[in-house]
Design a protein around this motif. Structure first.
Motif, PDB file in Angstrom:
ATOM      1  N   GLU A 134      22.134 -13.253  10.106  1.00 16.26           N
ATOM      2  CA  GLU A 134      23.488 -13.695  10.437  1.00 16.26           C
ATOM      3  C   GLU A 134      23.865 -13.267  11.853  1.00 16.26           C
ATOM      4  O   GLU A 134      24.434 -14.050  12.619  1.00 16.26           O
ATOM      5  N   TRP A 135      23.568 -12.010  12.202  1.00 22.57           N
ATOM      6  CA  TRP A 135      23.793 -11.506  13.552  1.00 22.57           C
ATOM      7  C   TRP A 135      22.538 -10.773  13.996  1.00 22.57           C
ATOM      8  O   TRP A 135      22.075  -9.852  13.317  1.00 22.57           O
ATOM      9  N   MET A 136      21.990 -11.172  15.133  1.00 27.55           N
ATOM     10  CA  MET A 136      20.817 -10.509  15.688  1.00 27.55           C
ATOM     11  C   MET A 136      21.067 -10.253  17.169  1.00 27.55           C
ATOM     12  O   MET A 136      21.871 -10.938  17.811  1.00 27.55           O
ATOM     13  N   GLN A 137      20.387  -9.254  17.713  1.00 31.53           N
ATOM     14  CA  GLN A 137      20.531  -8.897  19.120  1.00 31.53           C
ATOM     15  C   GLN A 137      19.152  -8.836  19.764  1.00 31.53           C
ATOM     16  O   GLN A 137      18.193  -8.374  19.149  1.00 31.53           O
ATOM     17  N   ILE A 138      19.075  -9.300  21.022  1.00 33.08           N
ATOM     18  CA  ILE A 138      17.799  -9.341  21.746  1.00 33.08           C
ATOM     19  C   ILE A 138      18.001  -8.748  23.126  1.00 33.08           C
ATOM     20  O   ILE A 138      19.071  -8.888  23.737  1.00 33.08           O
ATOM     21  N   ASP A 139      16.972  -8.051  23.625  1.00 27.93           N
ATOM     22  CA  ASP A 139      17.065  -7.468  24.958  1.00 27.93           C
ATOM     23  C   ASP A 139      15.670  -7.045  25.409  1.00 27.93           C
ATOM     24  O   ASP A 139      14.729  -6.993  24.612  1.00 27.93           O
ATOM     25  N   SER A 140      15.552  -6.743  26.701  1.00 26.81           N
ATOM     26  CA  SER A 140      14.302  -6.267  27.297  1.00 26.81           C
ATOM     27  C   SER A 140      14.554  -4.948  28.005  1.00 26.81           C
ATOM     28  O   SER A 140      15.663  -4.684  28.482  1.00 26.81           O
ATOM     29  N   THR A 141      13.499  -4.127  28.091  1.00 30.39           N
ATOM     30  CA  THR A 141      13.602  -2.848  28.788  1.00 30.39           C
ATOM     31  C   THR A 141      12.212  -2.424  29.241  1.00 30.39           C
ATOM     32  O   THR A 141      11.214  -2.778  28.598  1.00 30.39           O
ATOM     33  N   PRO A 142      12.114  -1.694  30.342  1.00 30.81           N
ATOM     34  CA  PRO A 142      10.804  -1.152  30.720  1.00 30.81           C
ATOM     35  C   PRO A 142      10.299  -0.190  29.646  1.00 30.81           C
ATOM     36  O   PRO A 142      11.050   0.663  29.166  1.00 30.81           O
ATOM     37  N   PHE A 143       9.048  -0.360  29.254  1.00 29.84           N
ATOM     38  CA  PHE A 143       8.452   0.493  28.228  1.00 29.84           C
ATOM     39  C   PHE A 143       7.885   1.733  28.910  1.00 29.84           C
ATOM     40  O   PHE A 143       7.141   1.623  29.889  1.00 29.84           O
ATOM     41  N   ASN A 144       8.249   2.899  28.383  1.00 25.70           N
ATOM     42  CA  ASN A 144       7.929   4.152  29.067  1.00 25.70           C
ATOM     43  C   ASN A 144       6.517   4.646  28.774  1.00 25.70           C
ATOM     44  O   ASN A 144       6.291   5.841  28.566  1.00 25.70           O
ATOM     45  N   VAL A 145       5.573   3.735  28.731  1.00 23.06           N
ATOM     46  CA  VAL A 145       4.165   4.072  28.563  1.00 23.06           C
ATOM     47  C   VAL A 145       3.381   3.332  29.629  1.00 23.06           C
ATOM     48  O   VAL A 145       3.536   2.118  29.796  1.00 23.06           O
ATOM     49  N   SER A 146       2.552   4.044  30.353  1.00 26.89           N
ATOM     50  CA  SER A 146       1.714   3.429  31.377  1.00 26.89           C
ATOM     51  C   SER A 146       0.440   2.908  30.723  1.00 26.89           C
ATOM     52  O   SER A 146      -0.196   3.610  29.927  1.00 26.89           O
ATOM     53  N   VAL A 147       0.076   1.656  31.035  1.00 24.45           N
ATOM     54  CA  VAL A 147      -1.113   1.034  30.463  1.00 24.45           C
ATOM     55  C   VAL A 147      -2.149   0.813  31.562  1.00 24.45           C
ATOM     56  O   VAL A 147      -1.836   0.826  32.751  1.00 24.45           O
ATOM     57  N   VAL A 148      -3.382   0.615  31.143  1.00 22.56           N
ATOM     58  CA  VAL A 148      -4.479   0.371  32.076  1.00 22.56           C
ATOM     59  C   VAL A 148      -4.705  -1.130  32.179  1.00 22.56           C
ATOM     60  O   VAL A 148      -4.989  -1.797  31.181  1.00 22.56           O
ATOM     61  N   LEU A 149      -4.555  -1.670  33.380  1.00 26.57           N
ATOM     62  CA  LEU A 149      -4.807  -3.079  33.603  1.00 26.57           C
ATOM     63  C   LEU A 149      -6.308  -3.313  33.791  1.00 26.57           C
ATOM     64  O   LEU A 149      -7.098  -2.363  33.880  1.00 26.57           O
ATOM     65  N   ASP A 150      -6.719  -4.560  33.859  1.00 28.02           N
ATOM     66  CA  ASP A 150      -8.138  -4.882  33.930  1.00 28.02           C
ATOM     67  C   ASP A 150      -8.818  -4.302  35.162  1.00 28.02           C
ATOM     68  O   ASP A 150     -10.023  -4.036  35.158  1.00 28.02           O
ATOM     69  N   ALA A 176       6.919   6.011  21.517  1.00 29.04           N
ATOM     70  CA  ALA A 176       6.354   6.046  22.867  1.00 29.04           C
ATOM     71  C   ALA A 176       5.938   7.444  23.290  1.00 29.04           C
ATOM     72  O   ALA A 176       4.896   7.619  23.940  1.00 29.04           O
ATOM     73  N   GLN A 177       6.724   8.460  22.963  1.00 29.85           N
ATOM     74  CA  GLN A 177       6.410   9.801  23.453  1.00 29.85           C
ATOM     75  C   GLN A 177       5.117  10.365  22.855  1.00 29.85           C
ATOM     76  O   GLN A 177       4.570  11.337  23.368  1.00 29.85           O
ATOM     77  N   TYR A 178       4.623   9.750  21.773  1.00 27.16           N
ATOM     78  CA  TYR A 178       3.381  10.207  21.162  1.00 27.16           C
ATOM     79  C   TYR A 178       2.159   9.422  21.655  1.00 27.16           C
ATOM     80  O   TYR A 178       1.037   9.719  21.243  1.00 27.16           O
ATOM     81  N   VAL A 179       2.384   8.422  22.507  1.00 30.96           N
ATOM     82  CA  VAL A 179       1.297   7.568  22.982  1.00 30.96           C
ATOM     83  C   VAL A 179       0.759   8.116  24.301  1.00 30.96           C
ATOM     84  O   VAL A 179       1.526   8.539  25.175  1.00 30.96           O
ATOM     85  N   ALA A 180      -0.564   8.095  24.449  1.00 23.45           N
ATOM     86  CA  ALA A 180      -1.180   8.526  25.705  1.00 23.45           C
ATOM     87  C   ALA A 180      -0.670   7.651  26.848  1.00 23.45           C
ATOM     88  O   ALA A 180      -0.615   6.430  26.728  1.00 23.45           O
ATOM     89  N   GLY A 181      -0.278   8.279  27.943  1.00 22.89           N
ATOM     90  CA  GLY A 181       0.266   7.542  29.078  1.00 22.89           C
ATOM     91  C   GLY A 181       1.780   7.516  29.104  1.00 22.89           C
ATOM     92  O   GLY A 181       2.366   6.821  29.940  1.00 22.89           O
ATOM     93  N   TYR A 182       2.437   8.282  28.224  1.00 25.35           N
ATOM     94  CA  TYR A 182       3.901   8.331  28.220  1.00 25.35           C
ATOM     95  C   TYR A 182       4.395   8.960  29.518  1.00 25.35           C
ATOM     96  O   TYR A 182       3.929  10.024  29.926  1.00 25.35           O
ATOM     97  N   VAL A 183       5.356   8.292  30.178  1.00 23.88           N
ATOM     98  CA  VAL A 183       5.822   8.730  31.494  1.00 23.88           C
ATOM     99  C   VAL A 183       7.262   9.223  31.478  1.00 23.88           C
ATOM    100  O   VAL A 183       7.794   9.580  32.523  1.00 23.88           O
ATOM    101  N   GLY A 184       7.916   9.241  30.299  1.00 24.31           N
ATOM    102  CA  GLY A 184       9.285   9.716  30.241  1.00 24.31           C
ATOM    103  C   GLY A 184      10.290   8.651  30.631  1.00 24.31           C
ATOM    104  O   GLY A 184       9.953   7.593  31.161  1.00 24.31           O
ATOM    105  N   LYS A 185      11.565   8.964  30.391  1.00 21.60           N
ATOM    106  CA  LYS A 185      12.631   7.997  30.649  1.00 21.60           C
ATOM    107  C   LYS A 185      12.933   7.843  32.134  1.00 21.60           C
ATOM    108  O   LYS A 185      13.364   6.790  32.577  1.00 21.60           O
TER     109      LYS A 185
END
Length: 687
Positions: free
Chosen positions: A246-262, A400-409
């Motif tokens: 009935e009511w939903m909310q959507i948004d985007s935010t930078p994810f505080n985990v650094s990933v390895v690109l190709d 996020a804080q438990y994932v390797a590569g967490y960079v904080g807020k």
């Protein structure tokens, strides 16, 4: 409090009349007999007495209750003294005879006990007690707040200066004092000497500023200060969702985990997800290098499709093992037979902000095509979608804080060389996020899901969904490949003899032959044809057949020379590379070759020794573009491109090459059934 018009008047009551104080001697049906302190009598009528402007019934008001908080902050001796006076005042107010006689008797009693009290003093205390209660008997020398007398112009200037700091960079109290002096000079036309006389001492000024800035973060975080100043000065409204979607909310935010690109570079990605207010369910979430309108549109499609079980997931995560009404839902949608325990929710209204992704025509078209109400918030009002904003904080602390590569807020919370801990690719992190949502988020009791009937037990999102399904029902919306195509960006193009050109790229196939240089039949678009394209994969487009219906898939004519799919970002970067080389008008083939070389360099890796810094033949921008292109081209969200002349095959599980390596297979985790939950019983509570 005194009563100006008493409901009844009796003998021995004391009244004020015609400027004097009298005792009621007798009351008859027509007249009232009064007597003053000298014993002189006076007889008046009822109407004459009550109509007198100064008439007042003395000594019948009930004293207010004492302010316990105020008394607790005062010295015990002062409170004890006030209670002593209260005892004597009550004896006078509640005793027999006239008030005058009772007061004289009390004064004589106190004098006999050694307490010399004047009659006027006792009468003042008695009147104060009648209006203020016990607090009126407190010694004012103890309770009086010692405040320096501050010019009202200074107070107005401080308020104006604090309000002006809302959108400014954070400063100090010294800067604010200078601004206060400027405001006083401008508003009240004072010279420096007069301002010095008006301004309070520095310690007093600091105390006044501390009081004026309380809760406003004037000298703290600028971001928090702006956010605190935005809410309106009125109560917030409430919005209750009674059914899923009935009511939903959507948004985007930078994810505080650094990933390895190709390319081996570490970079952050963006998280976009949608939350259901009725159940706090996260039906869809995607990680992308940079969120585009196509990503948000595809997110809606994922919200309407079941979450498949992935290789390696515990069997306990199946919908069949959860509290969700699996059998009932499977009878409606067979795809749920092998789905994970994450509900499928049909959005009715989506609340979103004014970001370019959500205000884009592609996302609006997706909402309109799926019958979803598109509800933007007011600008500068993040609290209107506070649930999704708060959920981002939850994913940071719970996952996020438990994932390797967490960079904080932020930078202050970031560890030393935090990006060096990145070990997951974007697609691997997406897999982890999906599993965490199914395993943890959907089965974690949520404080916002406490039922009014059983407030002591918060429900999980899955439990709340199961309970509401019994009362709200379920309407599945199956999405096929054609539905995904409908969600892609749209362009209106002509079908020429060479095919269709989009951003200097040509697309063509045999199915377009009969429509070359033909009118589409859409007069509103001047005969142009509706074309859908994937911004992350330029290898093909889809042309709507306005005459026969359906879609025509047209591949890129240069696909053979650049078989690896890539997106608009890589294409534009290739054009920029050629422009920097002095080629002002690069051809389509030249751009394709430049991009192909870029992707080849990304696949080979930079030419450097193992211990050398991460710098290769290409620039850092080249590596980022190439890595993001490969990451987006490998997205599992959109239908795969058809292979040339090869039959479709079912994909193998990740990490499986089709051969038995002879190693023992890793055992899956033990199946742990979820707690007992009766959705039918929960539903009856709401009927």
């Amino acid at each position: 409090m005194t009563v100006s018009r008493p409901p009844e008047l009796r003998a021995d009551d004391e009244v004020r009349f015609a400027g004097g104080t009298y005792t009621v001697v007798a009351v008859t049906g027509q007249r009232i007999v009064l007597q003053d302190v000298t014993g002189a009598g006076l007889e008046v009528g009822h109407a004459e007495l009550f109509a007198d402007p100064g008439f007042e019934l003395v000594g019948t008001a009930r004293a207010p209750l004492p302010e316990q908080g105020l008394l607790e902050g005062l010295p015990a001796r002062a409170v004890e003294q006030a209670r002593w006076w209260e005892e004597h005042v009550l004896a006078v107010l509640d005793g027999p005879g006239s008030l005058r006689q009772r007061e004289l008797e009390k004064i004589a009693e106190l004098n006999a006990l050694g307490h010399q009290v004047a009659l006027s003093t006792f009468q003042r205390l008695r009147r104060t007690y009648e209006t203020q209660g016990l607090s009126g008997l407190i010694d004012q020398r103890v309770s009086r707040k010692r405040e320096s007398r501050v010019d009202q112009r200074v107070m107005e200037a401080i308020a104006a200066a604090v309000a002006g700091e809302t959108n400014q960079s954070t400063g100090t109290t010294g800067r604010l004092r200078r601004r206060v002096e400027q405001i006083i000079a401008d508003r009240f036309d004072l010279d420096p000497a007069q301002i010095a006389e008006v301004m309070p001492p520095r310690t007093t000024f600091y105390r006044l500023v501390e009081r004026a800035t309380k809760g406003k973060h004037t000298f703290g975080s600028a971001r928090t200060r702006r956010s605190t100043a935005k809410p309106p000065d009125r109560p917030f409204g409430t919005m209750t969702a009674l059914r899923p979607g009935e009511w939903m909310q959507i948004d985007s935010t930078p994810f505080n985990v650094s990933v390895v690109l190709d390319t081996g570079l570490a970079d952050r990605v963006e998280l976009t997800w949608i939350i259901d207010l009725a159940t706090r369910t996260i039906p869809a979430a995607v990680l992308r290098p940079t969120t585009k309108a196509a990503d948000a549109a595809v997110l809606l499609a994922r919200c309407l499709t079941p979450e498949p079980m992935r290789p390696g997931w515990p069997d306990a995560l199946r919908m069949a093992r959860s509290v969700l009404p699996h059998r009932r839902l499977t009878a409606i949608d067979e795809r749920l037979e092998h789905a994970a325990a994450r509900p499928v929710i049909v959005p009715e209204t989506i609340v979103l902000d004014h970001g370019k992704v959500f205000t884009s025509q592609a996302f609006r078209n997706a909402c309109r095509a799926m019958g979803i109400n598109h509800q933007p918030t007011h600008k500068g009002s993040p609290w209107e979608k506070g649930n999704v904003e708060k959920s981002f904080d939850s994913v940071d602390t719970l996952f996020a804080q438990y994932v390797a590569g967490y960079v904080g807020k932020n930078v202050e919370q970031r560890g030393e060389n935090a990006e060096a801990g990145a070990v997951w690719s974007m697609l691997e992190l997406q897999e982890l996020l999906d599993e965490w949502i199914v395993a943890h988020w959907q089965n974690r009791p949520h404080e916002g899901l406490r039922d009014p009937i059983t407030p002591d037990r918060p429900l999980t999102p899955n439990e709340k969904y199961a309970a509401l399904i019994e009362t709200a029902g379920y309407v599945p919306v199956p999405l096929a490949e054609a539905d995904y195509i409908e969600l892609l960006p749209v362009a209106w193009k002509a079908i020429n003899t060479y095919g269709i050109k989009i951003n200097h790229r040509k697309y063509d196939c045999k199915a377009l032959t009969r429509y070359r240089r033909q009118h589409s039949g859409v007069t509103g678009k001047k005969g142009l044809w509706e074309v859908h394209y994937d911004p992350y994969d330029v290898s093909r487009i889809w042309v709507r057949d306005h005459h026969a219906g359906g879609w025509i898939t047209a591949p890129w004519t240069m696909l053979k020379s650049a078989p690896a799919p890539f997106g608009e970002q890589a294409w534009e970067h290739g054009r920029r590379i050629l422009a920097e080389r002095g080629n002002r008008a690069p051809t389509e083939a030249e751009i394709a070759k430049a991009v192909s070389d870029l992707l080849d360099r990304a696949e080979r890796g930079p030419d450097r020794p193992a211990a050398a810094p991460r710098r290769g033949r290409g620039s850092t921008r080249d590596e980022r573009v190439a890595a993001r292109t490969r990451a987006t081209a490998a997205s599992p969200l959109l239908p795969a491109a058809p292979a040339s002349g090869e039959p479709d095959r079912a994909p193998e599980p990740a990490g499986h090459d089709g051969q038995d390596d002879g190693q023992p297979q890793e055992r899956l985790a033990k199946v742990i059934p979820l707690g007992a939950f009766n959705a039918h019983e929960e539903a009856r509570k709401r009927r």
